[in-house]
Motif scaffolding. Structure first.
Motif, PDB file in Angstrom:
ATOM      1  N   LEU B 249       0.818  -1.218   0.000  1.00 35.42           N
ATOM      2  CA  LEU B 249       0.000   0.000   0.000  1.00 35.42           C
ATOM      3  C   LEU B 249       0.850   1.266   0.000  1.00 35.42           C
ATOM      4  O   LEU B 249       0.600   2.217   0.741  1.00 35.42           O
ATOM      5  N   ALA B 250       1.894   1.247  -0.845  1.00 39.75           N
ATOM      6  CA  ALA B 250       2.779   2.411  -0.971  1.00 39.75           C
ATOM      7  C   ALA B 250       2.611   3.022  -2.359  1.00 39.75           C
ATOM      8  O   ALA B 250       1.937   2.468  -3.234  1.00 39.75           O
ATOM      9  N   THR B 251       3.222   4.186  -2.567  1.00 40.98           N
ATOM     10  CA  THR B 251       3.205   4.863  -3.861  1.00 40.98           C
ATOM     11  C   THR B 251       3.782   3.947  -4.942  1.00 40.98           C
ATOM     12  O   THR B 251       4.790   3.286  -4.712  1.00 40.98           O
ATOM     13  N   ILE B 252       3.143   3.905  -6.103  1.00 45.14           N
ATOM     14  CA  ILE B 252       3.655   3.018  -7.162  1.00 45.14           C
ATOM     15  C   ILE B 252       4.938   3.587  -7.759  1.00 45.14           C
ATOM     16  O   ILE B 252       5.158   4.793  -7.772  1.00 45.14           O
ATOM     17  N   THR B 253       5.798   2.672  -8.193  1.00 49.02           N
ATOM     18  CA  THR B 253       7.047   3.052  -8.849  1.00 49.02           C
ATOM     19  C   THR B 253       7.181   2.217 -10.116  1.00 49.02           C
ATOM     20  O   THR B 253       6.321   1.382 -10.419  1.00 49.02           O
ATOM     21  N   ALA B 254       8.290   2.429 -10.827  1.00 50.88           N
ATOM     22  CA  ALA B 254       8.534   1.656 -12.049  1.00 50.88           C
ATOM     23  C   ALA B 254       8.709   0.177 -11.729  1.00 50.88           C
ATOM     24  O   ALA B 254       8.578  -0.676 -12.600  1.00 50.88           O
ATOM     25  N   ARG B 255       9.023  -0.141 -10.462  1.00 54.98           N
ATOM     26  CA  ARG B 255       9.256  -1.536 -10.089  1.00 54.98           C
ATOM     27  C   ARG B 255       8.022  -2.217  -9.487  1.00 54.98           C
ATOM     28  O   ARG B 255       8.069  -3.405  -9.145  1.00 54.98           O
ATOM     29  N   THR B 256       6.933  -1.491  -9.339  1.00 49.11           N
ATOM     30  CA  THR B 256       5.740  -2.089  -8.736  1.00 49.11           C
ATOM     31  C   THR B 256       5.235  -3.241  -9.591  1.00 49.11           C
ATOM     32  O   THR B 256       5.100  -3.103 -10.804  1.00 49.11           O
ATOM     33  N   GLU B 257       4.970  -4.378  -8.960  1.00 44.65           N
ATOM     34  CA  GLU B 257       4.534  -5.561  -9.704  1.00 44.65           C
ATOM     35  C   GLU B 257       3.027  -5.776  -9.627  1.00 44.65           C
ATOM     36  O   GLU B 257       2.403  -6.249 -10.562  1.00 44.65           O
TER      37      GLU B 257
END
Lengths: 283, 283
Positions: B249-257
């Motif tokens: 439940l954190a901010t999405i990043t380029a590595r979010t799966e």
């Protein structure tokens, strides 16, 4: 006896014991075992099919200026002692094994943790309930064993077990003492010869206060008497000396049935704790 | 099927099951069962020897201005439905049975509880983890079943189980929907006919946003699109609509799966929630 460091190994042992319908006694310790711990282990062995002892110096119950780094550790010696006391499995995990991630979820010890030892050790009992809850879930004990020496800790853990319905029993074992009355503690090794000679005055002081209180019901006088004895017979600095109801750790009233007379004294740099639990009949 | 209200009765059932080496599936609910709950129960039954369903409207997870008093309750109907879904024991305790004393010890849900539903419901997830921890200790399940509908709740409970080493598995079941896509909820009975007709726009909006995000990777645009759809097709008031990483439940990043697209909308006075969980492959 087995010594394991991994949670998976502990769980394997627990699952096998459960499968065989064996009762499990858990003795949580921070190691550097003394007779107090071994009494816990022997009692656990007498009342359960298997005994698990955890040996883990839990960082989350130490304050930033406390002795986490210098807390005495001696796993080879502990292993021998535990085996002699009938322990079946030692669980001695690393800090990383116990706390692989920084938890967002916290167990907080509440009101009972703000007094006595908690007053000078903010966060200490939060760390205690955190690690004890984890150990309860990992070892799934039928019964868990704690020493009365840490009376406040036992009171808080008993409250946690009651309020969160942990499926286990808490058993408390009386304080084990040296011949001169000093409560056994892993920290006693820190004492100089002179400090060690003075330290039994703590137990004497508690007994003076208890006797005076039972005779007079005057808590203030009883406490002053004990404080005076400690001041006159040690170079120690008193942290607290209090008479409270037990196990709720509240102010005593005319209806209080069980009393906790507890003290913490700095003898040199070493903080020693001791206590008496008794009813108005003196027992 | 048995229906019990006392902890001692529940524990008797649990101990018997443990003695017979039976696996236990636990389905915690607040009652007023719908197909979502029954799917949980049927899945629990398929994968465990016995199924315990708790039915308890937990006061500690309701805010002072929330619908604890008016939350729908119908134990006779729930009993029939649970039996038809294969439940072996219903545990339906009173508030006094669950909270006989005001605990000084608290379990707090932490960072993951401050966003999404937690932002507008301070203390809600603290109440959830409190009651879930108690139910886990009381029912000692092999597996516990939760609906993905409460995605934040599942994420927090999974974190609690991991960080406190609860000896059980969490199983999540996809959202069960009405034919028009509205997520099933006990609160849907509060909706007027007009509100009920508008409510499916929530699910449509989430799907629009998901499709746009997967195509463009533009989270801001995707969210704006969903918000616009809800504004144009309902008289509802948006509480939140967010795209986050799951389960942390954190901010999405380029590595979010894995992504959680979650929303809460007030349709009239009724607060409805819905969500989609998906990867970049769309599943």
């Amino acid at each position: 006896m087995k010594v394991v460091t991994k949670i998976t190994e502990l769980k394997q042992f627990v699952q096998q014991a459960k499968k065989e319908q064996k009762s499990i006694g858990l003795v949580p310790t921070m190691g550097y075992l003394h007779d107090g711990h071994l009494t816990l282990a022997r009692t656990a062995k007498a009342n359960n099919d298997v005994v698990i002892m955890s040996i883990f110096v839990n960082p989350t119950q130490f304050g930033p200026n406390e002795d986490f780094e210098s807390y005495p550790r001696d796993l080879p010696r502990d292993t021998e002692l535990a085996q002699s006391a009938g322990v079946d499995l030692i669980f001695a995990p690393s800090v990383e094994e116990m706390y692989p991630a920084d938890s967002g979820i916290k167990l907080l010890a509440g009101r009972q943790a703000t007094i006595l030892c908690g007053a000078s050790r903010p966060g200490h009992f939060d760390g205690v309930v955190q690690v004890v809850a984890k150990l309860f879930h990992l070892a799934e004990p039928t019964r868990a064993y704690f020493g009365q020496k840490d009376a406040q800790q036992v009171a808080i853990i008993e409250t946690m077990v009651r309020d969160f319905n942990f499926p286990l029993e808490i058993t408390t074992i009386p304080i084990v003492r040296e011949e001169d009355g000093l409560a056994k503690s892993s920290r006693n090794v820190y004492l100089t010869e002179q400090e060690r000679a003075e330290a039994p005055a703590i137990y004497v002081a508690l007994n003076l206060a208890k006797a005076h209180f039972l005779q007079t019901k005057n808590a203030g006088e009883a406490i002053a008497l004990a404080e005076k004895h400690i001041a006159e017979n040690t170079a120690g600095r008193l942290d607290y000396l209090q008479l409270l109801s037990y196990p709720d750790l509240a102010t005593i009233t005319a209806r209080t049935e069980k009393f906790l007379l507890a003290t913490a004294v700095y003898i040199g740099n070493t903080r020693l704790i001791d206590n008496l639990i008794f009813s108005l009949e003196g027992e």
